[in-house]
Design an enzyme around this catalytic site. Structure first.
Site, mmCIF file in Angstrom:
data_model
loop_
_atom_site.group_PDB
_atom_site.id
_atom_site.type_symbol
_atom_site.label_atom_id
_atom_site.label_comp_id
_atom_site.label_asym_id
_atom_site.label_seq_id
_atom_site.Cartn_x
_atom_site.Cartn_y
_atom_site.Cartn_z
ATOM 1 C CB CYS A 121 -0.861 0.034 1.245
ATOM 2 S SG CYS A 121 -1.810 -1.449 1.512
ATOM 3 N NE ARG A 150 5.190 1.331 -1.231
ATOM 4 C CZ ARG A 150 5.898 1.461 -0.114
ATOM 5 N NH1 ARG A 150 6.940 2.235 -0.100
ATOM 6 N NH2 ARG A 150 5.560 0.833 0.973
ATOM 7 C CD1 TRP A 207 -0.414 -5.772 -3.402
ATOM 8 C CD2 TRP A 207 -0.404 -6.624 -1.336
ATOM 9 N NE1 TRP A 207 0.053 -7.058 -3.480
ATOM 10 C CE2 TRP A 207 0.067 -7.597 -2.228
ATOM 11 C CE3 TRP A 207 -0.481 -6.941 0.022
ATOM 12 C CZ2 TRP A 207 0.461 -8.870 -1.820
ATOM 13 C CZ3 TRP A 207 -0.089 -8.200 0.439
ATOM 14 C CH2 TRP A 207 0.381 -9.152 -0.475
ATOM 15 C CG ASN A 246 0.365 2.082 3.713
ATOM 16 O OD1 ASN A 246 -0.703 2.135 3.133
ATOM 17 N ND2 ASN A 246 1.484 2.601 3.231
ATOM 18 N N GLY A 247 -0.502 -1.293 6.576
ATOM 19 C CA GLY A 247 -0.188 -2.191 7.691
ATOM 20 C C GLY A 247 -1.370 -3.084 8.007
ATOM 21 C CD GLU A 284 17.201 -13.605 -7.816
ATOM 22 O OE1 GLU A 284 16.653 -14.115 -6.834
ATOM 23 O OE2 GLU A 284 16.881 -12.491 -8.262
ATOM 24 C CE LYS A 293 14.085 -11.452 -10.304
ATOM 25 N NZ LYS A 293 14.636 -11.301 -9.030
ATOM 26 C CD GLU A 324 10.172 -11.708 -8.911
ATOM 27 O OE1 GLU A 324 9.536 -11.285 -7.946
ATOM 28 O OE2 GLU A 324 11.414 -11.572 -9.006
ATOM 29 C CG HIS A 383 16.814 -37.890 -3.796
ATOM 30 N ND1 HIS A 383 17.048 -39.156 -3.315
ATOM 31 C CD2 HIS A 383 18.032 -37.340 -4.038
ATOM 32 C CE1 HIS A 383 18.355 -39.364 -3.250
ATOM 33 N NE2 HIS A 383 18.982 -38.281 -3.688
ATOM 34 C CE LYS A 436 11.904 -2.980 -5.814
ATOM 35 N NZ LYS A 436 12.643 -4.117 -6.408
#
Ligand code: M6R
Length: 608
Positions: A2, A27, A75, A101-102, A481, A485, A488, A504, A603
């Site tokens: 947010c 964000r 968000w 926010n939160g 990584e 990438k 996402e 396995h 973000k």
């Protein structure tokens, strides 16, 4: 996550707020809203979806007249993304508006209490509870009402509040969610992040936990939750605001990939002096560093992958034991931290809720914490005992690239510093390692120049269902990584596996044509990884290999090979990740995905 922007002053508030919110779009959010006092009442406009919709609804703020207002990009946490759940939220008389926010953790109990007192909730959010609670405590004094609310709510918050009975004031408060305030000759601003107000002022003050701010058009007052007035210093933000613009690139992510050589050089070169690694920011003497018995690295997402690489590099070069933890696990697993250990938290934003909590948990247990952080003045930067800044500059794309690359450099530097002090590498080897580090910016540049080949290859995989990444040792960290990438931003299912673990279980997923990206940069592990490549190839996989220049052996097992220039195997991640970033990027572009703002992602993850 947010975003909050608020303004009070001589200019029309709505256009300033909308402009500020647009700077926070990166964000991640799913709805947006704005509240402005028009001289008579507070008007709220909100919309689910992109900010553009709200801009169109309000003719870029023209239809919302007034000199004080608050805005928000949401968000969703409590309640689906929708217009009703979007902020701001009113009290029942529509005389108070709140953005938040939160997460208010005790909102269920507060909601019940408020319902019993006759309040009706129109949304499913935890935030609406705050608006009604302020109303409940409000007896004409806004500051008093807000402080009472802060004593009742549990969880995290950055709040912006306006009252129609006090149109000459804008209030803000904070606990565990970032908030800044700023001022220029025309007014005062609140924001959850610096870029939102950088166009208007560079003089900002960081609001600390459990502080309240009362802004009037021309001055700001700070209070504790007990209503005691406090003095605070402002700081000047040095960022170049151009750095937060696309500068001709199609996406921020592409631009930021191209900024990697500079970010790496800026993070590295000032810390190499006269053939030694000098990290003054550590604030530790060589004796103190020598007494460190163990290192814990704690982080989330890509920063965690940096930690996994750091473990290999620190253990290999400095022969010191390293444990790496996901911050979300670390904070709740009641970890046994060995005496004499050092805790390192890694974070681009410096606001990731779990990483911040891990830092606090470590400090509570008496351990000193080093923060490797990109955003200057962020919560982690301010709370850590010492800070090693990465100089990547502002990173806007949700998928990190340049911050990741600079975090790797910070850990290499630490590994070399420890190696020197612990005398675990010979002088000649140490000098060679420094030389290899210095070559990285140019080598990254070279790999970036190969983007057209990678784009062509990536276009073949825009329809892929699953893509696997495999590697051993540092190559496993690189695979983690590379896989993140890709998934996402392209929404293609992808997994990274330690190559030896494939048989396995995961190998059963390999079908005719499945792409397996094998990372093989560690010479002593080449033969082992090649065996795993042969195994998947025998089951129909198409094998892409990323390996060192000159490793022709690999061509026997791979269908497509990308070579990286020569470096010490400890630093191979910095090079091998570049083609994998480009691959993920071009697959996502080929699929037409919103590369810079992938769905469901934010973000800076400021809630748990
Ligand atoms: O700001 P931080 O470095 O603490 O963020 C950690 C993760 O949220 C972040 O790396 C995330 O995984 C990125 N989307 C990866 O590209």
């Amino acid at each position: 996550m947010c975003g909050i922007v608020g303004y009070i002053g001589k200019r029309q508030a709505a256009p300033i707020i909308l402009e500020g919110l647009s700077r926070l779009e990166y964000r991640g959010y799913d709805s947006a809203g704005i509240a402005v006092f028009d001289g008579d009442k507070i008007n709220i406009s909100k919309a689910a979806g992109r900010l553009k919709i709200l801009e169109e609804m309000t003719h870029n703020g023209e239809t919302l007249k007034g000199f004080v207002g608050i805005g928000h990009t949401r968000w969703a946490t409590h309640g689906v993304p929708s217009t009703i759940n979007a902020h701001p939220h009113y009290n029942r008389e529509e005389t108070i508006a709140v953005v938040h926010n939160g997460i208010i953790e005790n909102y269920i109990a507060l909601r019940k209490m408020l319902k019993e007192k006759g309040y009706e909730m129109v949304s499913d959010t935890d935030t609406e509870v705050v608006a009604h609670l302020i109303d409940y405590y409000y007896k004409g004094n806004p500051l008093e009402a807000i402080t009472k609310v802060l004593h009742r709510v549990e969880g995290s918050y950055a709040l912006g509040v306006i009252f129609s009975e006090h149109p000459d004031q804008l209030f803000a408060a904070r606990k565990d969610s970032p908030l800044i305030v700023g001022q220029n000759e025309e007014g005062c601003f609140i924001a959850s992040d610096v870029p939102a107000i950088l166009k208007y002022t560079r003089q900002v003050t960081y609001v600390d936990n459990q502080e309240i701010v009362r802004l009037r058009g021309d001055h700001m007052h700070f209070y504790t939750v007990d209503e005691e007035e406090i003095k605070k210093e402002s700081v000047t933000i040095e960022w170049d605001s151009k750095a937060a613009e696309k500068g001709g690139y199609e996406h921020f992510m592409l631009k930021e990939m191209y900024e990697q050589p500079k970010g790496v050089a800026d993070t590295l070169l000032p810390r190499i002096k006269d053939g030694e690694v000098v990290i003054d920011e550590l604030n530790m003497t060589d004796e103190e560093l020598l007494s460190v018995k163990k290192i814990y690295i704690v982080a989330c997402g890509s920063a965690y992958h940096v930690g996994v690489t750091g473990k290999y590099v620190l253990e290999n070069l400095a022969r010191i034991s390293v444990e790496v933890d996901l911050a979300s696990e670390f904070r709740y697993r009641n970890p046994v931290l060995e005496e004499g250990a050092m805790v390192i938290v890694v974070s681009q934003s410096g606001e990731t809720a779990d990483t911040l909590a891990a830092l606090r948990e470590s400090q509570k247990r008496g351990f000193k914490v080093l923060g490797i952080v990109n955003v200057v003045g962020s919560s982690i930067a301010r709370e850590a005992d010492s800070v090693l800044y990465t100089w990547a500059g502002p990173e806007i794309a949700v998928a990190t690239t340049k911050a990741y690359s600079t975090q790797l450099i910070a850990l290499y530097l630490l590994a070399l510093k420890f190696a020197r002090i612990r005398k675990t590498v010979e002088d000649k080897v140490f000098a060679g390692l420094l030389e290899d580090l210095k070559k990285l910016p140019d080598q990254i540049e070279l790999l970036l120049s190969n983007k057209n080949h990678i784009q062509k290859f990536a276009n073949r995989y825009i329809g892929a269902k699953d893509i696997f990444f495999i590697g051993r040792g540092i190559d496993y960290a690189i695979s983690l990584e590379g896989s993140l990438k890709l998934k996402e931003i392209s929404y293609i299912h992808s997994e990274a596996y330690a190559a030896g673990e494939l048989k396995h279980g995961t190998i059963s997923l390999i079908e005719e044509g499945t792409l397996v990206a094998a990372v093989a940069t560690q010479p002593e592990l080449f033969a082992k990884t090649i065996s795993n490549m042969v195994e998947v190839k025998a089951r129909g996989a198409f094998v892409l290999a990323v390996t060192n220049e000159g490793n022709m052996e690999i061509e026997k097992a791979a269908d497509y090979v990308i070579y990286i220039p020569e470096t010490n195997p400890c630093f191979a991640n910095s090079l091998a990740i570049i083609p994998l970033q480009l691959f993920g990027y071009y697959v996502a572009v080929g699929k037409g995905c919103d590369v810079d703002k992938p769905r469901n992602l934010a973000k800076s993850v400021t809630v748990e």
